[in-house]
Design a protein around this motif. Structure first.
Motif, mmCIF file in Angstrom:
data_model
loop_
_atom_site.group_PDB
_atom_site.id
_atom_site.type_symbol
_atom_site.label_atom_id
_atom_site.label_comp_id
_atom_site.label_asym_id
_atom_site.label_seq_id
_atom_site.Cartn_x
_atom_site.Cartn_y
_atom_site.Cartn_z
ATOM 1 N N GLY A 27 0.795 -1.227 0.000
ATOM 2 C CA GLY A 27 0.000 0.000 0.000
ATOM 3 C C GLY A 27 0.826 1.274 0.000
ATOM 4 O O GLY A 27 2.052 1.258 -0.108
ATOM 5 N N LYS A 28 0.126 2.385 0.175
ATOM 6 C CA LYS A 28 0.744 3.714 0.188
ATOM 7 C C LYS A 28 1.405 3.983 1.533
ATOM 8 O O LYS A 28 0.953 3.506 2.570
ATOM 9 C CB LYS A 28 -0.309 4.794 -0.059
ATOM 10 C CG LYS A 28 -0.975 4.707 -1.405
ATOM 11 C CD LYS A 28 -2.045 5.764 -1.523
ATOM 12 C CE LYS A 28 -2.793 5.623 -2.835
ATOM 13 N NZ LYS A 28 -3.879 6.590 -2.943
ATOM 14 N N ASN A 29 2.471 4.789 1.483
ATOM 15 C CA ASN A 29 3.153 5.284 2.685
ATOM 16 C C ASN A 29 3.626 4.193 3.631
ATOM 17 O O ASN A 29 3.581 4.353 4.851
ATOM 18 C CB ASN A 29 2.267 6.289 3.427
ATOM 19 C CG ASN A 29 1.879 7.443 2.539
ATOM 20 O OD1 ASN A 29 2.725 8.027 1.875
ATOM 21 N ND2 ASN A 29 0.597 7.751 2.499
ATOM 22 N N CYS A 30 4.073 3.080 3.073
ATOM 23 C CA CYS A 30 4.622 1.994 3.886
ATOM 24 C C CYS A 30 6.137 2.129 3.969
ATOM 25 O O CYS A 30 6.755 2.821 3.161
ATOM 26 C CB CYS A 30 4.286 0.644 3.257
ATOM 27 S SG CYS A 30 2.526 0.269 3.226
ATOM 28 N N VAL A 31 6.709 1.454 4.943
ATOM 29 C CA VAL A 31 8.160 1.344 5.047
ATOM 30 C C VAL A 31 8.470 -0.141 5.168
ATOM 31 O O VAL A 31 8.011 -0.802 6.097
ATOM 32 C CB VAL A 31 8.718 2.107 6.265
ATOM 33 C CG1 VAL A 31 10.218 1.874 6.395
ATOM 34 C CG2 VAL A 31 8.399 3.585 6.163
ATOM 35 N N ILE A 32 9.238 -0.631 4.199
ATOM 36 C CA ILE A 32 9.671 -2.026 4.221
ATOM 37 C C ILE A 32 11.141 -2.002 4.591
ATOM 38 O O ILE A 32 11.988 -1.533 3.838
ATOM 39 C CB ILE A 32 9.466 -2.711 2.848
ATOM 40 C CG1 ILE A 32 8.044 -2.470 2.309
ATOM 41 C CG2 ILE A 32 9.807 -4.192 2.945
ATOM 42 C CD1 ILE A 32 6.934 -2.993 3.170
#
Length: 97
Positions: A27-32
């Motif tokens: 999704g949007k605005n995630c941090v992996i």
């Protein structure tokens, strides 16, 4: 970094993963995080943080900060994601008229 087939990554998302499998929706605005491994057929919800060195198992839905397992996906998700990415790709091909 290795990214599989039929993967969508939302805008504003930061990806530092080691591997993202095929048929994954992020999704949007995630941090992996660094060195994370996201297996095939997964969904990462908007605004989710996957910590470094994490492993996200196949057919799972992760959400939150830090990301936690919140649901499972059906085995048919591969067909759904493939159809979705093919549809998006078709919109970018110029017509030959």
């Amino acid at each position: 970094m290795k990214i599989g087939d039929h993967v969508t990554i939302g805008e504003g998302t930061i990806v530092q993963a080691a591997t993202i499998g095929s048929f994954v929706s992020i999704g949007k605005n995630c941090v992996i995080g660094r060195f994370a491994i996201i297996k095939d057929c997964c969904r990462i919800e908007d605004n989710t943080v996957i910590p470094p060195n994490s492993v996200v198992p196949s057919f799972s839905v992760y959400k939150g900060s830090p990301g936690k397992l919140v649901d499972e996906l059906p085995e048919s998700i591969q067909d759904i994601y493939e159809a979705r990415t093919k549809d998006r790709y078709a919109k970018f091909i110029p017509s030959m008229n």
